[in-house]
Design an enzyme around this catalytic site. Structure first.
Site, mmCIF file in Angstrom:
data_model
loop_
_atom_site.group_PDB
_atom_site.id
_atom_site.type_symbol
_atom_site.label_atom_id
_atom_site.label_comp_id
_atom_site.label_asym_id
_atom_site.label_seq_id
_atom_site.Cartn_x
_atom_site.Cartn_y
_atom_site.Cartn_z
ATOM 1 N N GLU A 260 -17.539 -21.485 -11.356
ATOM 2 C CA GLU A 260 -18.172 -22.460 -11.837
ATOM 3 C C GLU A 260 -18.695 -23.164 -10.572
ATOM 4 O O GLU A 260 -17.642 -23.987 -10.219
ATOM 5 C CB GLU A 260 -17.853 -23.270 -12.895
ATOM 6 C CG GLU A 260 -18.690 -24.087 -13.820
ATOM 7 C CD GLU A 260 -19.433 -25.193 -12.853
ATOM 8 O OE1 GLU A 260 -20.590 -24.936 -12.514
ATOM 9 O OE2 GLU A 260 -18.860 -26.164 -12.806
ATOM 10 N N CYS A 294 -21.941 -31.406 -10.663
ATOM 11 C CA CYS A 294 -22.632 -29.839 -10.570
ATOM 12 C C CYS A 294 -24.012 -29.864 -11.197
ATOM 13 O O CYS A 294 -24.685 -29.008 -10.898
ATOM 14 C CB CYS A 294 -21.742 -28.881 -10.570
ATOM 15 S SG CYS A 294 -20.836 -28.802 -12.280
#
Length: 507
Positions: A260, A294
């Site tokens: 991720e 993110c």
């Protein structure tokens, strides 16, 4: 500070643990300095190669026992971990805020996310389902089942110093796996605190030593984990650069990677948008956690007919932002993680200007009383083109790029026209626009939202993205399957042996 005492954070902390036991190590000291005030919080003794090998060996031994525990019994342990996190939510949230720099509300929210994933995992412990299939051969039954995989290596990033560990470890534990967690060397004390919080649960339930391990260290420790064939799955959260290194090392030994990585997230603001919703979504998305998520909103793609009107709303919102100590509730924006992050922020601003970007809200380093750590910066906004090299790059800081579009096809093309593919959003009251955005010809991201921002996710939905975001999924949905070994079974309950595809083999 009371919360450090409550969490048993010392001036010097052992950094390698198999659960209730802390392993002696001769690794280097990692010093943790708060970006809030620049003060040293404490130090952690990192792993050396001997302590790493001891940890992996203990994990292997624990797995042989843990995988035999019924999944609901493993789930009961996770349920108790959730209860323990509830007890320590306030002090752990404060530590997250102080060591990482995010607002106290976001720190508390991160711990709540840990509690939520524990609840999710408990229910999951009774739902690790396989399928039963009809066989083409008479007198045969086929089904598939999932078995525990082994050791799961977890590398987490500084921006979510505790939640990402829980996303992985709570699911992995109910699946029968054991975990080795390397927290970010920028937030090592958060890892120490989590390990100490769960120790009483592990001890009370006689959980084998080695089921939940902690290993502190820098890049070298991550490389040991990624190259070790004894660790079948590596879950890594962080930059695309780091993820590529992990994927290469794990792939070389044919292991599994769950990645991720970076995001370059955009909100499309339609001419039929609710501009108040758009303003709140864009502002929080761009400045929350000082742009160090993110899922941070990095780009706004605004319809040309409302561009100037929305720009004025955005300018007004940015004037209201309060920057300062994140433990003070009235402040909206805290510091960047460290001075290296400040350097990257300033370099990105210069790069944008050199490529032709026009800043309508200027950035810069804040100095003076309350900003002594040297990590506080101004959230800024630049009118830019999607094709700029700096816009194509993810800068972990509160820099927002805005641009115009004419048609929805153009907007979707801009949204998709970056290397990353994590989170995306459209603000519109037009059903056709919303459905097109969510369709196969719409957003190419792992997360696509309508009338909310790009930032923030619930644990019930699988989290992750495509392209340079890595393709992995953590947390909800069927993400548990990556933590398990899949097996297809065929049973013949007749006195004959018919072959598949009608093959004849007579003896």
């Amino acid at each position: 500070m009371d919360f450090l005492k409550t969490l048993q954070i010392q001036s010097t902390n052992a950094g390698v643990s198999t659960g209730n036991t802390w392993i002696k190590t001769k690794g280097e000291l990692i010093h943790s300095y708060s970006p809030v005030d620049g003060k040293k919080i404490g130090s952690v003794i990192s792993a050396d190669k001997n302590s790493f090998n001891s940890l992996v060996l203990k994990s292997q031994q624990a797995f042989e026992i843990w995988k035999t525990w019924p999944a609901p019994k493993r789930g009961e342990v996770v349920r108790q971990i959730g209860d323990e996190l509830r007890k320590f939510k306030n002090p752990l949230g404060k530590l997250v805020s102080y060591e990482m720099g995010k607002s106290l509300q976001e720190g508390l929210g991160e711990v709540q996310e840990m509690i939520d994933i524990c609840d999710f995992a408990v229910g999951l412990s009774r739902q690790l389902h396989g399928l039963t299939m009809h066989s083409e051969r008479p007198g045969h039954r086929m089904y598939e089942q999932y078995h525990p995989l082994g050791i799961v290596g977890i590398i987490s990033a500084f921006n979510f110093p505790v939640a990402v560990w829980s996303w992985n470890s709570m699911l992995a534990m109910v699946c029968g796996d054991v975990c080795i967690w390397k927290p970010s060397e920028k937030t090592p004390l958060c890892g120490i605190a989590c390990q100490k919080i769960i120790q009483s649960v592990l001890k009370k339930n006689s959980v084998p030593e080695g089921v939940s391990c902690l290993i502190s260290g820098g890049r070298e420790v991550g490389e040991w984990m990624s190259n070790d064939t004894r660790i079948p799955l590596m879950s890594a959260t962080g930059s695309t650069k780091m993820g590529k290194a992990v994927a290469a090392a794990v792939g070389q030994r044919l292991g599994r990677s769950l990645l991720e990585l970076g995001g370059n997230n955009a909100i499309i603001i339609s001419k039929e948008a609710d501009l108040h919703i758009a303003m709140v979504a864009a502002t929080f998305g761009a400045v929350g956690t000082a742009g160090q998520r993110c899922t941070t909103t990095r780009r706004l793609i605004i319809h040309e007919s409302i561009y100037n009107k929305f720009k004025e709303k955005l300018l007004h919102a940015y004037k209201q932002l309060k920057i300062g100590n994140p433990l003070i509730e009235k402040n909206h924006v805290g510091p960047l993680i460290d001075k290296d992050a400040v350097v990257m922020y300033l370099a990105a601003i210069d790069k944008c200007k050199s490529e032709g970007g026009k800043f309508i809200v200027e950035g810069g380093l804040l100095k003076g009383k309350g900003y002594e750590s040297g990590c506080y910066v101004k959230p800024c906004i630049a009118e830019a083109k999607n094709s700029y090299e700096i816009v194509q790059h993810e800068t972990f800081a509160p820099i927002l790029y805005i641009m115009k579009y004419k048609t929805m096809d153009e907007a979707i093309g801009l949204q998709n026209g970056v290397p990353q593919g994590l989170s995306s959003s459209i603000i519109t009251n037009n059903l056709r626009e919303a459905e097109k955005f969510l369709s196969a010809i719409g957003s190419d991201c792992g997360i696509a939202n309508v009338n909310i921002g790009t930032s923030g996710a619930e644990i019930g939905g699988a989290f992750g993205g495509e392209k340079e975001t890595g393709g992995g999924r953590e947390s909800g949905s069927d993400a548990w399957k990556v933590y398990m070994r899949r097996q297809t079974n065929t049973i013949n309950y007749t006195d004959k042996l018919p072959l598949a595809q009608g093959i004849k083999f007579d003896l």
